[in-house]
Design an enzyme around this catalytic site. Structure first.
Site, PDB file in Angstrom:
ATOM      1  N   ASP A  14      33.069 -24.018   6.627  1.00 50.46           N
ATOM      2  CA  ASP A  14      31.720 -24.503   6.871  1.00 50.46           C
ATOM      3  C   ASP A  14      30.476 -24.231   6.041  1.00 50.46           C
ATOM      4  O   ASP A  14      30.853 -23.347   5.043  1.00 50.46           O
ATOM      5  CB  ASP A  14      31.291 -24.187   8.250  1.00 50.46           C
ATOM      6  CG  ASP A  14      30.325 -24.705   8.888  1.00 50.46           C
ATOM      7  OD1 ASP A  14      29.432 -25.711   8.546  1.00 50.46           O
ATOM      8  OD2 ASP A  14      29.673 -24.163   9.996  1.00 50.46           O
ATOM      9  N   ASN A  62      32.779 -35.481  13.512  1.00 47.30           N
ATOM     10  CA  ASN A  62      32.299 -35.611  12.129  1.00 47.30           C
ATOM     11  C   ASN A  62      32.079 -37.009  11.907  1.00 47.30           C
ATOM     12  O   ASN A  62      31.470 -37.404  10.968  1.00 47.30           O
ATOM     13  CB  ASN A  62      33.221 -34.969  11.192  1.00 47.30           C
ATOM     14  CG  ASN A  62      33.268 -33.517  11.009  1.00 47.30           C
ATOM     15  OD1 ASN A  62      34.269 -32.888  10.647  1.00 47.30           O
ATOM     16  ND2 ASN A  62      32.102 -32.981  11.345  1.00 47.30           N
TER      17      ASN A  62
HETATM   18  C1  FPP Z   1      31.817 -28.384   6.384  1.00 44.84           C
HETATM   19  O1  FPP Z   1      30.533 -28.249   5.701  1.00 44.84           O
HETATM   20  C2  FPP Z   1      32.724 -29.170   5.695  1.00 44.84           C
HETATM   21  C3  FPP Z   1      33.262 -30.246   6.091  1.00 44.84           C
HETATM   22  C4  FPP Z   1      32.965 -30.787   7.546  1.00 44.84           C
HETATM   23  C5  FPP Z   1      34.522 -30.908   5.471  1.00 44.84           C
HETATM   24  C6  FPP Z   1      35.522 -29.989   4.838  1.00 44.84           C
HETATM   25  C7  FPP Z   1      35.896 -30.639   3.502  1.00 44.84           C
HETATM   26  C8  FPP Z   1      36.234 -30.017   2.494  1.00 44.84           C
HETATM   27  C9  FPP Z   1      36.189 -28.277   2.434  1.00 44.84           C
HETATM   28  C10 FPP Z   1      36.623 -30.827   1.396  1.00 44.84           C
HETATM   29  C11 FPP Z   1      38.061 -30.595   0.822  1.00 44.84           C
HETATM   30  C12 FPP Z   1      39.056 -31.157   2.108  1.00 44.84           C
HETATM   31  C13 FPP Z   1      40.153 -31.786   1.868  1.00 44.84           C
HETATM   32  C14 FPP Z   1      41.260 -31.692   2.575  1.00 44.84           C
HETATM   33  C15 FPP Z   1      40.306 -32.738   0.446  1.00 44.84           C
HETATM   34  P1  FPP Z   1      29.254 -28.726   6.449  1.00 44.84           P
HETATM   35  O2  FPP Z   1      29.254 -30.194   5.793  1.00 44.84           O
HETATM   36  O3  FPP Z   1      29.368 -28.967   7.814  1.00 44.84           O
HETATM   37  O4  FPP Z   1      28.208 -27.922   5.830  1.00 44.84           O
HETATM   38  P2  FPP Z   1      26.576 -27.742   6.471  1.00 44.84           P
HETATM   39  O5  FPP Z   1      26.952 -27.010   7.820  1.00 44.84           O
HETATM   40  O6  FPP Z   1      26.105 -26.923   5.587  1.00 44.84           O
HETATM   41  O7  FPP Z   1      26.007 -29.161   6.466  1.00 44.84           O
END
Ligand code: FPP
Length: 227
Positions: A14, A62
């Site tokens: 996250d 998501n």
């Molecule tokens: C959370 O950060 C992240 C995600 C929902 C996506 C996870 C994806 C990756 C780590 C990319 C690599 C993965 C693969 C399998 C290629 P957020 O967007 O929720 O952050 P925020 O809470 O700060 O908005």
């Protein structure tokens, strides 16, 4: 107390968006850097002897994000499949994709299937990428399956109806970015997991933080309800 490395670590990655925002970058730059953090973490788990690593890459919730971000994440995954699978196969990592994959396009599904096939014989390490995964959906799906089969379930037989069938429950669940909740991740499997939280955003996650989590895990006495 003896020190041990968990057999299975699960991570709620996250904070990609906030990492990017703090740098005046688009959210997508945070996801890209999050991909780098994932590569680092896979290597660290291999070095430390962690057998199973499960990561929450895309939740059933998501889809509510802007279409542009959803398609960027799918593109990142496709790119990672093209660039990384051969390497993972060579270094002994088995890849699994867990979740309702039917929501993804056929190109992505086909590449996921091929990646699972190409790494199926690896048995030292396993990376579970949870995609379109939601634990409540997983449990409801398992209940419906049991009803269809017309049999009463036991805890053991129920576990086998989950996406994680055959995979031991995680001893340690890590969440980055300062949030302290499970957000529909591995609710059944987390029954006895130790939970570890860090303020670090996912793109800043590294081997030192992983080691800190493992040290903390080792300092806790796990009694499973006993004495
Ligand atoms: C959370 O950060 C992240 C995600 C929902 C996506 C996870 C994806 C990756 C780590 C990319 C690599 C993965 C693969 C399998 C290629 P957020 O967007 O929720 O952050 P925020 O809470 O700060 O908005």
């Amino acid at each position: 107390m003896s020190s041990s490395v968990p057999e299975h670590i699960a991570i709620i990655m996250d904070g990609n968006g906030r990492w990017a925002k703090e740098r005046g970058l688009p959210r997508t730059a945070g996801h890209k850097e999050g991909g780098e953090a994932l590569k680092r973490t896979i290597n660290a788990c291999k070095d430390l002897g962690v057998k199973y690593l499960s990561v929450y890459a895309f939740s059933t919730e998501n889809w509510k994000r802007p279409e542009e971000e959803v398609s960027f994440l799918q593109g990142l995954l496709l790119q990672a499949l093209h660039n990384e699978v051969k390497k993972l196969a060579k270094v002994g990592v088995r890849l699994r994709f867990l979740g309702d994959l039917s929501a993804f396009n056929s190109e992505l599904r086909e590449n996921m299937r091929k990646a699972e096939e190409a790494t199926a014989d690896n048995s030292n390490h396993q990376l579970n990428i949870m995609l379109n995964y939601g634990s409540q959906d997983e449990i409801v799906r398992a209940i419906n399956q049991a009803i269809k089969e017309g049999k009463e379930v036991t805890r053991e037989s129920f576990s086998q109806l989950l996406y994680t069938s055959g995979i031991p429950d995680p001893e340690l669940i890590i969440r980055t970015s300062g949030e302290q909740r499970l957000s529909n991740f591995m609710l059944w499997q987390a029954a006895y997991s130790e939970l570890w939280f860090t303020d670090a955003y996912w793109p800043d996650f590294n081997k030192e933080l992983l080691q800190q989590a493992i040290d903390d895990y080792n300092s806790r006495a796990r009694r499973f309800g006993g004495l």
